[in-house]
Design a protein around this motif. Sequence first.
Motif, PDB file in Angstrom:
ATOM      1  N   LEU A 198     -44.755  13.248  95.469  1.00 26.75           N
ATOM      2  CA  LEU A 198     -45.817  13.935  94.740  1.00 26.75           C
ATOM      3  C   LEU A 198     -45.211  14.318  93.397  1.00 26.75           C
ATOM      4  CD1 LEU A 198     -48.684  15.262  94.836  1.00 26.75           C
ATOM      5  CD2 LEU A 198     -47.525  17.334  95.597  1.00 26.75           C
ATOM      6  N   ALA A 199     -45.793  13.815  92.296  1.00 30.84           N
ATOM      7  CA  ALA A 199     -45.209  14.074  90.979  1.00 30.84           C
ATOM      8  C   ALA A 199     -46.277  14.002  89.897  1.00 30.84           C
ATOM      9  CB  ALA A 199     -44.117  13.053  90.680  1.00 30.84           C
ATOM     10  N   LYS A 200     -46.043  14.735  88.829  1.00 31.04           N
ATOM     11  CA  LYS A 200     -46.860  14.581  87.634  1.00 31.04           C
ATOM     12  C   LYS A 200     -46.329  13.355  86.910  1.00 31.04           C
ATOM     13  CE  LYS A 200     -48.566  19.196  87.037  1.00 31.04           C
ATOM     14  NZ  LYS A 200     -48.866  20.247  86.074  1.00 31.04           N
ATOM     15  N   ILE A 201     -47.214  12.396  86.643  1.00 35.20           N
ATOM     16  CA  ILE A 201     -46.808  11.107  86.102  1.00 35.20           C
ATOM     17  C   ILE A 201     -47.091  11.048  84.600  1.00 35.20           C
ATOM     18  CG2 ILE A 201     -47.125   8.604  86.251  1.00 35.20           C
ATOM     19  CD1 ILE A 201     -45.825   9.914  88.750  1.00 35.20           C
ATOM     20  N   GLU A 202     -46.016  11.006  83.828  1.00 31.69           N
ATOM     21  CA  GLU A 202     -46.123  10.911  82.375  1.00 31.69           C
ATOM     22  C   GLU A 202     -46.844   9.623  81.975  1.00 31.69           C
ATOM     23  OE1 GLU A 202     -45.054  13.234  80.055  1.00 31.69           O
ATOM     24  OE2 GLU A 202     -44.669  14.486  81.805  1.00 31.69           O
ATOM     25  N   HIS A 203     -47.665   9.696  80.968  1.00 27.10           N
ATOM     26  CA  HIS A 203     -48.393   8.556  80.394  1.00 27.10           C
ATOM     27  C   HIS A 203     -49.445   7.971  81.336  1.00 27.10           C
ATOM     28  CE1 HIS A 203     -45.512   8.789  77.152  1.00 27.10           C
ATOM     29  NE2 HIS A 203     -44.523   8.618  78.010  1.00 27.10           N
ATOM     30  N   GLY A 204     -49.669   8.571  82.506  1.00 27.26           N
ATOM     31  CA  GLY A 204     -50.729   8.116  83.406  1.00 27.26           C
ATOM     32  C   GLY A 204     -50.573   6.694  83.905  1.00 27.26           C
ATOM     33  N   CYS A 205     -49.334   6.270  84.167  1.00 28.71           N
ATOM     34  CA  CYS A 205     -49.150   4.927  84.727  1.00 28.71           C
ATOM     35  C   CYS A 205     -47.842   4.852  85.511  1.00 28.71           C
ATOM     36  CB  CYS A 205     -49.171   3.870  83.632  1.00 28.71           C
ATOM     37  SG  CYS A 205     -47.910   4.042  82.379  1.00 28.71           S
ATOM     38  N   LEU A 206     -47.813   3.920  86.450  1.00 29.06           N
ATOM     39  CA  LEU A 206     -46.611   3.634  87.233  1.00 29.06           C
ATOM     40  C   LEU A 206     -46.245   2.167  87.059  1.00 29.06           C
ATOM     41  CD1 LEU A 206     -47.346   5.540  90.567  1.00 29.06           C
ATOM     42  CD2 LEU A 206     -45.510   6.036  88.937  1.00 29.06           C
ATOM     43  N   ILE A 207     -44.957   1.894  87.158  1.00 31.82           N
ATOM     44  CA  ILE A 207     -44.436   0.535  87.044  1.00 31.82           C
ATOM     45  C   ILE A 207     -43.747   0.185  88.367  1.00 31.82           C
ATOM     46  CG2 ILE A 207     -42.789  -0.956  85.841  1.00 31.82           C
ATOM     47  CD1 ILE A 207     -43.204   1.028  83.406  1.00 31.82           C
ATOM     48  N   SER A 214     -50.570  13.236  83.867  1.00 31.80           N
ATOM     49  CA  SER A 214     -49.875  14.463  84.269  1.00 31.80           C
ATOM     50  C   SER A 214     -50.648  15.724  83.891  1.00 31.80           C
ATOM     51  CB  SER A 214     -48.471  14.502  83.662  1.00 31.80           C
ATOM     52  OG  SER A 214     -48.528  14.462  82.259  1.00 31.80           O
ATOM     53  N   VAL A 215     -51.395  15.702  82.801  1.00 30.07           N
ATOM     54  CA  VAL A 215     -52.160  16.885  82.383  1.00 30.07           C
ATOM     55  C   VAL A 215     -53.274  17.216  83.370  1.00 30.07           C
ATOM     56  CG1 VAL A 215     -51.633  16.627  79.934  1.00 30.07           C
ATOM     57  CG2 VAL A 215     -53.685  15.557  80.870  1.00 30.07           C
ATOM     58  N   ASP A 216     -53.697  16.218  84.172  1.00 32.01           N
ATOM     59  CA  ASP A 216     -54.770  16.431  85.149  1.00 32.01           C
ATOM     60  C   ASP A 216     -54.256  16.786  86.536  1.00 32.01           C
ATOM     61  OD1 ASP A 216     -56.833  15.939  83.301  1.00 32.01           O
ATOM     62  OD2 ASP A 216     -56.549  13.779  83.543  1.00 32.01           O
TER      63      ASP A 216
END
Length: 132
Positions: free
Chosen positions: A11-20, A54-56
């Motif tokens: 569970l993490a706040k994800i910077e830039h709203g994407c995962l690689i 992450s802001v959401d």
Amino acid sequence: MVADSPVVSFLAKIEHGCLILRDAGSDDDVSDWDPASNSWYQKGSSLIFGVQASVDGPVECEVWKSIPPVMLPASLFVTSLPCSSGWLVLHDPNEYARMQFTGFRGSVACSVMVDDLQFPSKIQILLRAESN
């Protein structure tokens, strides 16, 4: 086959709203991705997909090598991902959230299930070795 628990979960706040998700040995560049036109993008043995910013709030992510007992309702994508190193890495662009796991060599069938197609806050990544 149904498993009791995922290989990796966080569970993490994800910077830039994407995962690689990529082969650990990959240097494929996914910066050409346009999130306004597609929810995901693949180049070689690397792929990128959108998640809740992450802001959401935080994103709950699970990686499975089998079918989860309860699957999320929507399929974000299904693809085949080359994995020559035998290791896969899942991370955000800044690598604040970074998970590495083994168990695949060759081609990996990758399905991503989500709770919401536009701004997923829950993600299940299903991985299965493909027969060559």
